[in-house]
Design an enzyme around this catalytic site. Sequence first.
Site, PDB file in Angstrom:
ATOM      1  N   ASP A  66       0.808  -1.219   0.000  1.00  0.00           N
ATOM      2  CA  ASP A  66       0.000   0.000   0.000  1.00  0.00           C
ATOM      3  C   ASP A  66       0.844   1.273   0.000  1.00  0.00           C
ATOM      4  O   ASP A  66       2.058   1.233   0.233  1.00  0.00           O
ATOM      5  CB  ASP A  66      -0.979  -0.005   1.195  1.00  0.00           C
ATOM      6  CG  ASP A  66      -0.348  -0.557   2.481  1.00  0.00           C
ATOM      7  OD1 ASP A  66       0.892  -0.605   2.568  1.00  0.00           O
ATOM      8  OD2 ASP A  66      -1.096  -0.930   3.396  1.00  0.00           O
ATOM      9  N   ASN A 132      -7.897  -2.617  14.278  1.00  0.00           N
ATOM     10  CA  ASN A 132      -9.280  -2.894  13.865  1.00  0.00           C
ATOM     11  C   ASN A 132      -9.365  -4.099  12.923  1.00  0.00           C
ATOM     12  O   ASN A 132     -10.389  -4.349  12.317  1.00  0.00           O
ATOM     13  CB  ASN A 132      -9.890  -1.657  13.189  1.00  0.00           C
ATOM     14  CG  ASN A 132      -9.198  -1.295  11.881  1.00  0.00           C
ATOM     15  OD1 ASN A 132      -8.195  -1.914  11.511  1.00  0.00           O
ATOM     16  ND2 ASN A 132      -9.722  -0.303  11.179  1.00  0.00           N
ATOM     17  N   HIS A 134      -7.582  -4.566  10.162  1.00  0.00           N
ATOM     18  CA  HIS A 134      -7.295  -4.351   8.732  1.00  0.00           C
ATOM     19  C   HIS A 134      -6.019  -5.085   8.322  1.00  0.00           C
ATOM     20  O   HIS A 134      -5.099  -5.265   9.107  1.00  0.00           O
ATOM     21  CB  HIS A 134      -7.253  -2.859   8.368  1.00  0.00           C
ATOM     22  CG  HIS A 134      -6.068  -2.081   8.846  1.00  0.00           C
ATOM     23  ND1 HIS A 134      -6.150  -0.768   9.267  1.00  0.00           N
ATOM     24  CD2 HIS A 134      -4.752  -2.406   8.974  1.00  0.00           C
ATOM     25  CE1 HIS A 134      -4.954  -0.336   9.603  1.00  0.00           C
ATOM     26  NE2 HIS A 134      -4.088  -1.301   9.451  1.00  0.00           N
ATOM     27  N   GLU A 139      -9.979  -2.011   5.094  1.00  0.00           N
ATOM     28  CA  GLU A 139     -10.646  -1.692   6.352  1.00  0.00           C
ATOM     29  C   GLU A 139     -11.875  -2.600   6.541  1.00  0.00           C
ATOM     30  O   GLU A 139     -12.301  -3.281   5.595  1.00  0.00           O
ATOM     31  CB  GLU A 139     -11.054  -0.213   6.340  1.00  0.00           C
ATOM     32  CG  GLU A 139      -9.875   0.764   6.221  1.00  0.00           C
ATOM     33  CD  GLU A 139      -9.100   0.964   7.538  1.00  0.00           C
ATOM     34  OE1 GLU A 139      -9.019   0.018   8.355  1.00  0.00           O
ATOM     35  OE2 GLU A 139      -8.558   2.062   7.732  1.00  0.00           O
TER      36      GLU A 139
END
Length: 236
Positions: A66, A132, A134, A139
């Site tokens: 990314d 979270n 990811h 996400e």
Amino acid sequence: MGKIRWIQVNAPEEGATYVYELVKEKLENDELRVIGLATGGTMEPVYEAWVQSPLDFSNTIAFNLDEYVGLDPSSPNSYAYFMNEHLFQHKTFLKTYIPNGLADDEDEECERYERLLNEHPLDIQLLGVGENGHIAFNEPGTSQDSLTHVASLTPSTLEVNGQYFENREKMPTTAYTMGIRSILNAKQLILLAFGERKRAAIEKLAEGVIDPNWPITHLLAHPNVIVISDLVEPKR
Ligand code: F6R
């Protein structure tokens, strides 16, 4: 569904040693033509171990997961900069790919990156995980069939990653990311997770049920996954 191999370690450095041995063996057997890399604190000891070693990546192509939209590779917050600092300026690779944060056309950039991935299938993909759940910047709620795309960062990710930005106002709110399908296309996935902040995500994975609210659980759809962690494998 695949079975995850859980490797319990006491510290991130021990996890880095495990990855080192695995990568060394694959390089020696000429089984590591293409490797997928990640950024972030979790990966620092891994790259440090490679940099301090005689490992030879000169026949290996690297892809990163990314990159922030809008950041120049010379920006200290860009992932291109991170990779250069921690690995690429120390070790020669045959070729390194990372999404171009400055591309004019976001859709075209996503297509270009996915095309490159198809041309060079990943032998291994290294992964960290967000608090979270990811993986890369996929996400919660991201489809398992997602390919490289531009993701909107959630408040949780903006908060956690924002600590690295001197001026948080300037932090991008979107990022290029390989999709979940792009990641699952790799032959082998190696996920590293250390520290209590990652416990919820690791426990979700250990439950063994795919839950789109926890992107990490999509790893359950892959036949060859290794999880290296200091978090005790929760009872199932
Ligand atoms: C980075 C990436 C992210 C990180 C995750 C964990 O390329 O893909 O998913 O792996 O946010 O970050 P750290 O390792 O800093 O806790």
